[in-house]
Design an enzyme around this catalytic site. Structure first.
Site, PDB file in Angstrom:
ATOM      1  N   ASP A 151      28.189  32.000  46.236  1.00 58.19           N
ATOM      2  CA  ASP A 151      29.488  32.192  45.590  1.00 58.19           C
ATOM      3  C   ASP A 151      29.253  32.837  44.220  1.00 58.19           C
ATOM      4  OD1 ASP A 151      31.787  31.873  44.036  1.00 58.19           O
ATOM      5  OD2 ASP A 151      32.284  29.914  44.876  1.00 58.19           O
TER       6      ASP A 151
ATOM      7  N   ARG B 221      47.094  42.818  60.865  1.00 65.03           N
ATOM      8  CA  ARG B 221      46.158  41.682  60.905  1.00 65.03           C
ATOM      9  C   ARG B 221      44.745  42.173  61.221  1.00 65.03           C
ATOM     10  NH1 ARG B 221      45.468  39.016  65.319  1.00 65.03           N
ATOM     11  NH2 ARG B 221      47.633  38.729  65.911  1.00 65.03           N
TER      12      ARG B 221
ATOM     13  N   TYR C  82      32.082  24.517  43.080  1.00 65.06           N
ATOM     14  CA  TYR C  82      33.509  24.587  42.763  1.00 65.06           C
ATOM     15  C   TYR C  82      34.255  23.441  43.458  1.00 65.06           C
ATOM     16  CZ  TYR C  82      38.260  26.445  42.866  1.00 65.06           C
ATOM     17  OH  TYR C  82      39.606  26.593  42.745  1.00 65.06           O
TER      18      TYR C  82
ATOM     19  N   LYS D 278      39.806  35.760  40.313  1.00 58.56           N
ATOM     20  CA  LYS D 278      39.223  35.650  38.972  1.00 58.56           C
ATOM     21  C   LYS D 278      38.931  37.056  38.412  1.00 58.56           C
ATOM     22  CE  LYS D 278      39.452  31.373  40.233  1.00 58.56           C
ATOM     23  NZ  LYS D 278      38.370  30.600  40.810  1.00 58.56           N
TER      24      LYS D 278
HETATM   25  C1  PLP Z   1      38.345  29.832  42.029  1.00 62.00           C
HETATM   26  C2  PLP Z   1      37.053  29.681  42.683  1.00 62.00           C
HETATM   27  C3  PLP Z   1      36.950  29.606  44.072  1.00 62.00           C
HETATM   28  C4  PLP Z   1      38.168  29.607  44.968  1.00 62.00           C
HETATM   29  O1  PLP Z   1      38.873  30.783  44.924  1.00 62.00           O
HETATM   30  P1  PLP Z   1      40.461  30.848  45.163  1.00 62.00           P
HETATM   31  O2  PLP Z   1      40.747  32.304  45.094  1.00 62.00           O
HETATM   32  O3  PLP Z   1      41.092  30.031  44.100  1.00 62.00           O
HETATM   33  O4  PLP Z   1      40.705  30.265  46.513  1.00 62.00           O
HETATM   34  C5  PLP Z   1      35.698  29.495  44.623  1.00 62.00           C
HETATM   35  N1  PLP Z   1      34.588  29.448  43.858  1.00 62.00           N
HETATM   36  C6  PLP Z   1      34.646  29.502  42.521  1.00 62.00           C
HETATM   37  C7  PLP Z   1      33.383  29.457  41.735  1.00 62.00           C
HETATM   38  C8  PLP Z   1      35.869  29.617  41.891  1.00 62.00           C
HETATM   39  O5  PLP Z   1      35.914  29.644  40.567  1.00 62.00           O
END
Ligand code: PLP
Length: 403
Positions: free
Chosen positions: A175, A49, A101, A200
């Site tokens: 982000d 952890r 998002y 992604k």
């Molecule tokens: C998918 C996504 C997230 C969240 O990520 P997860 O790995 O699904 O929790 C945040 N911001 C954007 C722009 C995303 O496409």
């Protein structure tokens, strides 16, 4: 003499192993605990952890790729946001984009509804509006660019610079999931914390969920680590190892996905659809986007003028899978209002000019002719497109997308 760092494409696959056997791939330490050399000597690792060599390897690699001093791998993109919002105090004022998002919107609304934070959503494409809203009581600013599926572009540097002038302690959070480090380096534009859903592009194969938080400031890094260690959201050794593997092909995947996406954007535009993609000159913020990024990515959206028609298109593709998410090697198609953005209520979507018929395409690395043929088949079957006497495709809807 070797340069301090190589170009990103090289850094992605370059690995100076410090492994005892010189393994060409960093080993997987699938262990929850580590024995101490002695009662008084803790050793480098004690409990996964708090830290694990496989996670450290990934984080050191990510720091070079993201041009950060510190990166932290956690269990999802939303996990990153959870860690970051825990840096705030009860009732802190934050400013957030109005087209973030769907999951980001949900968590911020949840914290707002409980009174944990005071969240104000604004159209972050309007730099002057955002500037007028930033005050000395603004503690954090959440930005995303380009947003998806509306593909809104934010002037990151202008907002980050202004915010730091007004309040040097403000934390600007960005982000970068849509662009990935290959196409954008938000830390260079003045943001304090950059995070990405590694689910992604970073991993690229939709076989794990992960998130990466990147910072340059050591004090912020300490706070972020404190929360991760306290809550236990650090990425597991196996997922860290898998993500390290996916990461190596990031540059070549994005290159191909983007090349395919540009051709599909041009194809849809040529038959009369209004396409949202930051890589086409008709995008109202084309120049701003290109000034911040090295490319336009592999996500686009377009409208058909009718929810029913959009549904038929989505249901008639074969190669394009109907799925949320993006950044994977295979192509996906979705209707955000019914899928990824369904957590934003219909009234809010309407207020934000979110077209209910919008189709989002997330382009993979397949053969481009196969992709265009698959789309053509679905467009014809849906009735959105017809063939004229010269054998050319044309759109029969020709709606003007509100951009
Ligand atoms: C998918 C996504 C997230 C969240 O990520 P997860 O790995 O699904 O929790 C945040 N911001 C954007 C722009 C995303 O496409």
């Amino acid at each position: 003499m070797a340069p301090k760092s190589y170009s990103l494409e090289t850094e992605l696959v370059f690995n100076k192993s410090s492994d005892q056997y010189n393994a060409s791939v960093a080993p997987l330490y699938q262990s929850a605990t580590f024995k101490q050399p002695s009662l008084s000597n803790m050793g480098e690792y004690d409990y996964t952890r708090s830290g694990n060599p496989t996670r450290t390897y990934l984080q050191n690699h990510m720091a070079r790729i993201m041009k950060a001093n510190y990166t932290f791998a956690v269990t999802s993109g939303m996990g990153c946001l959870d860690v970051i919002t825990r840096l705030l105090k009860p009732g802190d004022e934050v400013i957030a984009g109005d087209d973030l998002y769907g999951g980001t919107n949900r968590l911020l609304n949840y914290l707002n509804s409980k009174g944990d934070l005071k969240v104000h959503h604004y159209d972050t494409t309007n730099t002057e509006l955002i500037k007028s809203k930033i005050s000395s009581s603004t503690k954090m600013i959440f930005l995303e660019s380009p947003t998806n599926p509306l593909i809104k572009v934010v002037d990151v540097k202008a907002i980050a610079d202004y915010a730091h002038q007004v309040n040097p302690n403000v934390v600007v959070v960005f982000d970068n999931t849509m662009m990935s480090p290959i196409l954008m380096t938000p830390l260079d534009l003045g943001v304090d914390i950059q995070y990405e859903s590694a689910t992604k592009y970073l991993n690229g194969h939709h076989d794990l969920m992960a998130g990466i938080i990147a910072v340059r400031d050591s004090k912020l890094a300490e706070q972020v680590y404190y929360v991760i260690n306290s809550t236990g959201c650090g990425l597991s050794p196996f997922d860290s190892w898998l993500l390290s593997r996916g990461l190596r092909t990031l540059a070549i995947r994005i290159e191909r996905q983007q090349a395919n996406c540009i051709k599909i954007a041009e194809f849809l535009q040529s038959i009369g659809f209004k396409v949202r993609y930051p890589g086409i000159k008709s995008h109202p913020q084309y120049h701003l986007h290109q000034s911040m990024c090295k490319g336009s990515g592999a996500v686009l959206s377009f409208e058909t003028g009718s929810i029913k028609t959009s549904e038929k298109i989505v249901e008639n593709t074969d190669i394009f899978g109907i799925a949320v998410s993006f950044g994977c090697v295979n192509s996906l198609i979705s209707m955000p209002c019914k899928m990824s953005h369904a957590s934003i209520d219909a009234k809010t979507r309407e207020e934000r000019d979110f077209p209910e018929d919008l189709i989002r395409l997330c382009i993979g690395i397949e053969n481009i002719d196969d992709l265009i043929n698959d789309l053509t088949k679905a467009l014809l079957k849906s009735g959105a497109v017809k063939i004229n006497e010269k054998d050319e495709l044309f759109s029969v809807v020709g709606v003007e997308a509100k951009l």
